[in-house]
Design a protein around this motif. Structure first.
Motif, short mmCIF file in Angstrom:
data_model
loop_
_atom_site.label_atom_id
_atom_site.label_comp_id
_atom_site.label_asym_id
_atom_site.label_seq_id
_atom_site.Cartn_x
_atom_site.Cartn_y
_atom_site.Cartn_z
N LEU A 1 2.88 2.17 -19.71
CA LEU A 1 2.14 1.57 -18.61
C LEU A 1 2.08 2.53 -17.42
N TRP A 2 0.97 2.45 -16.70
CA TRP A 2 0.81 3.27 -15.50
C TRP A 2 1.48 2.58 -14.32
N ARG A 3 2.06 3.38 -13.45
CA ARG A 3 2.74 2.88 -12.26
C ARG A 3 2.11 3.53 -11.04
N THR A 4 1.86 2.75 -10.00
CA THR A 4 1.31 3.30 -8.77
C THR A 4 2.30 4.29 -8.16
N PRO A 5 1.83 5.21 -7.30
CA PRO A 5 2.74 6.17 -6.69
C PRO A 5 3.88 5.51 -5.92
N TRP A 6 3.65 4.29 -5.39
CA TRP A 6 4.68 3.61 -4.61
C TRP A 6 5.50 2.65 -5.46
N PRO B 1 2.31 -2.81 -8.29
CA PRO B 1 3.14 -1.73 -8.86
C PRO B 1 2.49 -1.04 -10.04
N GLY B 2 1.32 -1.53 -10.48
CA GLY B 2 0.75 -1.08 -11.74
C GLY B 2 1.22 -2.01 -12.86
N GLY B 3 1.06 -1.58 -14.11
CA GLY B 3 1.57 -2.36 -15.22
C GLY B 3 0.59 -3.38 -15.75
N GLN C 1 -4.76 -7.94 -17.24
CA GLN C 1 -5.09 -6.53 -17.07
C GLN C 1 -3.88 -5.68 -17.45
N VAL C 2 -4.10 -4.75 -18.38
CA VAL C 2 -3.08 -3.81 -18.82
C VAL C 2 -3.52 -2.43 -18.39
N GLY D 1 -5.68 9.81 -8.82
CA GLY D 1 -5.52 8.68 -9.73
C GLY D 1 -5.85 9.06 -11.16
N TYR D 2 -5.04 8.59 -12.11
CA TYR D 2 -5.32 8.83 -13.52
C TYR D 2 -4.77 7.67 -14.34
N PHE D 3 -5.67 6.74 -14.70
CA PHE D 3 -5.25 5.56 -15.44
C PHE D 3 -6.44 4.95 -16.17
N LEU D 4 -6.12 4.14 -17.16
CA LEU D 4 -7.10 3.37 -17.93
C LEU D 4 -6.69 1.91 -17.86
N ALA D 5 -7.55 1.07 -17.28
CA ALA D 5 -7.27 -0.37 -17.18
C ALA D 5 -8.14 -1.11 -18.19
#
Length: 371
Positions: A94-99, A121-123, A207-208, A323-327
């Protein structure tokens, strides 16, 4: 961080509303809040999972382990799954936000998106009763991605499952989430019950958000969808009425292949909606990283899926080009711009009648190592 504490499967841990003696919470013993009936004595043995509690930045975190998976769950923050790995030493899927998971502290004023990101937090989160852009509905603002992602859940352990319940404030819903970790699979069974005397129109999904190293230039995405609708807010010249066969979608300069993704900081973004599934399934795999997973869900409740890729395209707040993620978001509705656009553009909102309960299910299965 405190030392992990093992949880007795019979124990109920109240969070903001449960009785300390483990009885019904202050919202009442509603049927939607009760777990499954006990299995008969001759039933097939149920899978087991080890569950520990720990504290991270003031939040109670449940760590659920099976022989093939380790998941972190935060009941107090909408039941968010913040981490998912094959084993302790494996990279997070899972992706996590920078914070990351921030303490509950005062935040600066801002628009709806900024307020959402303050505690994102992401996830893996639930989107309900709104999805995407904030919307004013039924006399109140429902907020970016809805209230459930922030709601504090009471929880208890039932065999291999964690059962979480909450009552929303800005809409009249009881929400129940049953999280089960079994081998390489984590499943979230979710129900929403309308306590009100009037029907309520909603959007609903989960949302994943996936990140590196699962996400990379060698990542391949397979889908059971047959139709793609591009989002014109992300791609100039596109139209919601454009109909493309999977995996094609409209890019800024040419057609793009949704099956393949770009590497980080590629100044690239995508937003599209997958429909007409012959099989409600998405597979994401990166053979170079030896990582992969399958998402499968209940297509009757969630007939669509949002596909959103960010790779260094958005400048300034919040990702500043990094940013680098796939939702991926199985959902009842599209597009991802709030309930009013979903009603106007796709006519795909859901009306929940008084005393009606809706059910849905999303399972994530992690691929085994090949090396």
């Amino acid at each position: 961080m405190t030392e992990p504490v093992s949880v007795d499967p019979r124990q109920r841990a109240p969070q903001g509303g449960g009785d300390e003696d483990g009885g019904a919470d202050r919202n009442g013993d509603h049927a939607a809040n009760r777990g499954p009936d006990p299995a008969p004595q001759d039933a097939v043995p149920q899978p087991t999972a080890a569950i520990e509690t720990r504290t991270e930045r003031g939040w109670e975190v449940l760590r659920i382990r099976s022989e093939g998976l380790v998941a972190d769950l935060v009941p107090g923050l909408g039941g968010t799954v913040t981490s998912l790995r094959r084993t302790d030493d494996d990279p997070d899927l899972l992706w996590r936000t920078p914070w990351g998971l921030r303490p509950l502290t005062p935040t600066l004023p801002g628009n709806a998106e900024a307020s959402m990101l303050d505690h994102f937090p992401g996830g893996w989160q639930t989107l309900f009763p709104n999805g995407g852009d904030t919307a004013h509905a039924h006399g109140v603002e429902w907020g970016y991605n809805g209230e459930t992602r922030l709601a504090p859940f009471d929880w208890r352990v039932d065999g291999p499952s964690v059962i979480m319940t909450t009552r929303l404030v800005r809409s009249p819903f009881q929400v129940t989430k049953i999280v089960t970790v079994d081998g390489p699979t984590i499943t979230i069974e979710e129900s929403v019950h309308n306590d009100a005397a009037e029907a309520v129109e909603v959007m609903w999904g989960q949302q994943v958000v996936l990140g590196a190293p699962l996400l990379g230039s060698d990542t391949v995405i397979e889908s059971g969808a047959t139709v793609v609708h591009p989002d014109p807010t992300a791609t100039s010249g596109a139209n919601y009425n454009d109909v493309m066969p999977w995996p094609r979608s409209v890019g800024e300069d040419s057609m793009i292949n949704l099956r393949r993704v770009v590497g980080p900081r590629a100044d690239h973004a995508r937003l599209a909606y997958l429909t007409d599934f012959v099989d409600p399934k998405l597979t994401v795999r990166n053979p170079t990283a030896d990582l992969g997973l399958d998402l499968t869900w209940d297509a009757e409740s969630w007939p669509y899926a949002w596909y959103s890729l960010e790779s260094g395209h958005r400048r300034g707040f919040p990702w500043f080009g990094d940013g680098y993620f796939l939702a991926l978001t199985p959902s009842s509705s599209w597009p991802a711009h709030g309930i009013h656009d979903a009603r106007r553009i796709s006519k795909a909102t859901v009306w929940v009648q008084p005393d009606e309960t809706l059910h849905a299910r999303l399972a994530l299965t992690v691929h085994p190592r090949t090396q």
